[in-house]
Design a protein around this motif. Structure first.
Motif, mmCIF file in Angstrom:
data_model
loop_
_atom_site.group_PDB
_atom_site.id
_atom_site.type_symbol
_atom_site.label_atom_id
_atom_site.label_comp_id
_atom_site.label_asym_id
_atom_site.label_seq_id
_atom_site.Cartn_x
_atom_site.Cartn_y
_atom_site.Cartn_z
ATOM 1 N N GLU A 105 -11.495 -15.821 -4.482
ATOM 2 C CA GLU A 105 -11.009 -14.444 -4.365
ATOM 3 C C GLU A 105 -12.112 -13.417 -4.610
ATOM 4 O O GLU A 105 -12.094 -12.326 -4.028
ATOM 5 C CB GLU A 105 -9.841 -14.231 -5.328
ATOM 6 N N SER A 106 -13.093 -13.773 -5.438
ATOM 7 C CA SER A 106 -14.186 -12.832 -5.711
ATOM 8 C C SER A 106 -15.246 -12.828 -4.620
ATOM 9 O O SER A 106 -16.140 -11.979 -4.614
ATOM 10 C CB SER A 106 -14.851 -13.191 -7.049
ATOM 11 N N GLY A 107 -15.158 -13.818 -3.690
ATOM 12 C CA GLY A 107 -16.134 -13.891 -2.607
ATOM 13 C C GLY A 107 -17.301 -14.818 -2.879
ATOM 14 O O GLY A 107 -18.158 -14.999 -2.016
ATOM 15 N N ARG A 108 -17.340 -15.436 -4.066
ATOM 16 C CA ARG A 108 -18.453 -16.339 -4.382
ATOM 17 C C ARG A 108 -18.352 -17.636 -3.583
ATOM 18 O O ARG A 108 -19.354 -18.155 -3.097
ATOM 19 C CB ARG A 108 -18.449 -16.638 -5.887
ATOM 20 N N TYR A 109 -17.138 -18.173 -3.465
ATOM 21 C CA TYR A 109 -16.943 -19.424 -2.739
ATOM 22 C C TYR A 109 -16.435 -19.143 -1.328
ATOM 23 O O TYR A 109 -15.535 -18.322 -1.130
ATOM 24 C CB TYR A 109 -15.939 -20.329 -3.444
ATOM 25 N N ALA A 110 -17.005 -19.845 -0.365
ATOM 26 C CA ALA A 110 -16.508 -19.817 1.010
ATOM 27 C C ALA A 110 -15.490 -20.936 1.196
ATOM 28 O O ALA A 110 -15.521 -21.954 0.502
ATOM 29 C CB ALA A 110 -17.670 -20.003 1.985
ATOM 30 N N VAL A 111 -14.589 -20.735 2.148
ATOM 31 C CA VAL A 111 -13.569 -21.713 2.496
ATOM 32 C C VAL A 111 -13.796 -22.122 3.945
ATOM 33 O O VAL A 111 -14.086 -21.271 4.792
ATOM 34 C CB VAL A 111 -12.155 -21.102 2.339
ATOM 35 N N GLY A 112 -13.656 -23.399 4.230
ATOM 36 C CA GLY A 112 -13.801 -23.809 5.618
ATOM 37 C C GLY A 112 -13.473 -25.264 5.841
ATOM 38 O O GLY A 112 -13.253 -26.033 4.892
ATOM 39 N N THR A 113 -13.449 -25.636 7.114
ATOM 40 C CA THR A 113 -13.295 -27.029 7.501
ATOM 41 C C THR A 113 -14.687 -27.659 7.597
ATOM 42 O O THR A 113 -15.699 -26.998 7.360
ATOM 43 C CB THR A 113 -12.511 -27.128 8.824
ATOM 44 N N VAL A 114 -14.753 -28.942 7.949
ATOM 45 C CA VAL A 114 -16.016 -29.677 7.871
ATOM 46 C C VAL A 114 -17.075 -29.087 8.795
ATOM 47 O O VAL A 114 -18.269 -29.058 8.452
ATOM 48 C CB VAL A 114 -15.776 -31.171 8.173
ATOM 49 N N ASP A 115 -16.667 -28.591 9.967
ATOM 50 C CA ASP A 115 -17.647 -27.983 10.881
ATOM 51 C C ASP A 115 -18.328 -26.789 10.230
ATOM 52 O O ASP A 115 -19.560 -26.640 10.296
ATOM 53 C CB ASP A 115 -16.977 -27.577 12.197
ATOM 54 N N SER A 116 -17.540 -25.935 9.582
ATOM 55 C CA SER A 116 -18.090 -24.745 8.931
ATOM 56 C C SER A 116 -19.054 -25.125 7.813
ATOM 57 O O SER A 116 -20.123 -24.517 7.652
ATOM 58 C CB SER A 116 -16.966 -23.884 8.356
ATOM 59 N N TYR A 117 -18.662 -26.136 7.040
ATOM 60 C CA TYR A 117 -19.514 -26.590 5.936
ATOM 61 C C TYR A 117 -20.848 -27.126 6.459
ATOM 62 O O TYR A 117 -21.923 -26.775 5.942
ATOM 63 C CB TYR A 117 -18.779 -27.655 5.131
ATOM 64 N N LEU A 118 -20.799 -27.968 7.480
ATOM 65 C CA LEU A 118 -22.036 -28.538 8.012
ATOM 66 C C LEU A 118 -22.946 -27.464 8.598
ATOM 67 O O LEU A 118 -24.170 -27.507 8.413
ATOM 68 C CB LEU A 118 -21.723 -29.597 9.065
ATOM 69 N N ILE A 119 -22.365 -26.488 9.291
ATOM 70 C CA ILE A 119 -23.188 -25.415 9.858
ATOM 71 C C ILE A 119 -23.819 -24.590 8.749
ATOM 72 O O ILE A 119 -24.989 -24.191 8.837
ATOM 73 C CB ILE A 119 -22.356 -24.551 10.825
ATOM 74 N N ALA A 120 -23.071 -24.344 7.665
ATOM 75 C CA ALA A 120 -23.657 -23.628 6.520
ATOM 76 C C ALA A 120 -24.843 -24.408 5.955
ATOM 77 O O ALA A 120 -25.895 -23.830 5.648
ATOM 78 C CB ALA A 120 -22.591 -23.404 5.444
ATOM 79 N N ARG A 121 -24.690 -25.734 5.829
ATOM 80 C CA ARG A 121 -25.783 -26.538 5.290
ATOM 81 C C ARG A 121 -26.968 -26.600 6.265
ATOM 82 O O ARG A 121 -28.123 -26.517 5.856
ATOM 83 C CB ARG A 121 -25.298 -27.962 4.974
#
Length: 488
Positions: free
Chosen positions: A151-167
């Motif tokens: 809720e504070s914006g520190r953590y992102a939420v996503g599915t596996v595609d989003s996570y891999l692209i972030a990494r």
């Protein structure tokens, strides 16, 4: 002019290199751990998914000329939900996997509160633990300290595609495509974007979610220091089942495929229209072109098929590998009256019972492991028939995925559905679809017509058993399914 496709599946990550001719020239696979902290719970460690992705990519790059790689396509297990720190990219908890059933109570409460009709109208889905939104609602309720950082914006939420692209991009991009977004219960299918109404209903901050981008086109660029020395565009994204539909070149309305993976998924292209089903099928987005045109599909989602074979291997330890099943099952003419309902994580389409549990019935003193293995292959074919019985008549069924290499399964399937089962030369069409999307987005292929020319039939399995025998076996299966329901 080759393309790398990353297929981040449920049990492991596959990396392939695909040539302009549509052939796989290099392949690597890295399995990762399945975590079962409680009955019905299934989790993955995000870092293990990432390390498996790196290892598979390094191994496949060692087999080719790195300078020939023009783009990356990503396809992934859908509905699995992850949280990660936007700065460090570390994850505060394990991912909750699509198979996880812990949110059955959340679904029941929302259903009793009268929300299911509206949710189905907006999303094309149903209130079931399968989908991401219920998992996020559970996290907000049971892990408030973690959720506060969402809720504070520190953590992102996503599915596996989003996570891999972030990494891959060192946190530069937080994106997903329409096929993954449409599986979250937070996406308005006809409006084509995240729904404020649904985000409020499930208590998910809109700002925590990724931006929705086209399924092909240059949507991000990998960071060489983070991702195996590669600085190339991420140019294709699709959830695994939509990717397989694309890889099977099912571009016309009415084209259908069945993928045999951890679960099995039957998708039919419904064109630019959101088709609705009263028989337990899901309306879903298939892909979106760079000019904003969305293609939709109807889907029958079966939760456990290949995972049942994995359970024979790892749980019961009666087989050494999935490849053995055809030979073992062929040693008996039939299952000897044994029926296996692999409702190990509940039942998906068309039954939708999260409280169903696995059942093996018909055991006698004469039952052997061969009967149980054959009953498992038959169960997969029965589950697919359950879904196809709710769909318009098909002229044929295109199949893919790991278990599609099993000749006996394909024959049993053809006998059960009564139409030819067509297996292409390349059965890894999930990875192939991601490669096709990425190549279409970077000019390796100029049109879907070019892609269509790459599809080649390897074998067609014609129905050959007596129809009455097939129907009799299917009716016995239906009886067993009813007995498995409502157990938990």
């Amino acid at each position: 002019m080759s393309v790398i496709a990353i297929d981040a599946g449920t049990t492991g990550v596959t990396a392939v290199v695909v040539s302009p001719q549509g052939t796989i020239t290099a392949r690597s696979y890295q399995e990762f751990t399945q975590h079962f902290p409680r009955p019905g719970w299934v989790e993955h460690a995000p870092e293990e998914i990432w390390q498996a992705t790196l290892a598979a990519t390094r191994e496949v790059l060692a087999q080719v000329e790195t300078g020939d790689i023009t783009a990356i396509g990503i396809t992934n297990q859908r509905e699995t939900i992850l949280l990660w720190d936007r700065e460090t990219l570390g994850s505060p908890r394990r991912a909750i996997v699509w198979q996880d059933r812990r949110t059955a109570e959340v679904c029941t409460r929302m259903r009793e509160a009268g929300h299911e009709k509206r949710v189905a109208q907006l999303t094309g889905l149903r209130l079931d633990p399968y989908f991401s939104g219920t998992k996020l609602a559970w996290l907000a309720e049971h892990e408030p300290h973690t959720w506060a950082l969402v809720e504070s914006g520190r953590y992102a939420v996503g599915t596996v595609d989003s996570y891999l692209i972030a990494r891959m991009t060192r946190g530069t991009w937080h994106i997903t495509d329409v096929s993954n977004a449409s599986r979250t219960l937070l996406f308005d299918l006809e409006a084509g974007d995240w729904s404020s109404e649904l985000c409020d209903l499930f208590g998910v901050p809109r700002d925590s979610l990724p931006d929705v981008v086209p399924s092909w086109g240059e949507v991000a660029v990998t960071d060489a220091a983070s991702f195996c020395g590669l600085s190339v565009p991420v140019a294709g994204i699709a959830g695994d089942q939509q990717s397989a539909l694309f890889g099977q070149t099912c571009f016309e309305e009415g084209d259908s495929k069945c993928t045999y993976g951890t679960g099995s998924f039957i998708l039919t292209n419904t064109g630019t229209t959101v088709a609705r089903s009263d028989a337990g099928l899901l309306s879903t987005a298939a892909w979106r072109s760079p000019d904003g045109v969305t293609t939709y599909a109807l889907e029958g989602s079966i939760f456990v098929t290949g995972a049942a074979v994995q359970w024979l291997r790892d749980g019961l330890q009666i087989i050494g590998s999935a490849a053995e099943t055809a030979g073992i099952a062929a040693t008996v003419p039939d299952a000897g009256g044994v029926v296996f309902v692999p409702a190990l994580t509940g039942l998906g389409a068309p039954h939708w019972d999260p409280h169903a549990r696995g059942l093996i019935i018909g055991l006698t003193r004469g039952t052997t492991r061969a009967h149980l293995v054959r009953a498992t292959l038959e169960a997969i074919a029965f589950e697919v028939r359950d879904v196809l019985e709710t769909m318009p008549d098909l002229a044929s069924l295109r199949v893919d995925g790991g278990a599609a290499a099993n000749d006996l399964l394909c024959q049993i399937q053809a006998d059960q559905v009564g139409v030819p089962v067509e297996r292409p030369r390349v059965v890894e069409t999930t990875a192939l679809g991601a490669a096709f999307l990425a190549g279409l987005g970077t000019g390796v292929w100029n049109s879907v017509d070019d892609l269509r020319e790459t599809w080649q039939l390897e074998r067609s399995f014609e129905p050959r058993s007596d129809r009455q025998d097939s129907d009799r076996a299917y009716r016995r299966w239906q009886d067993a399914v009813e007995r498995s329901k409502g157990w938990a």
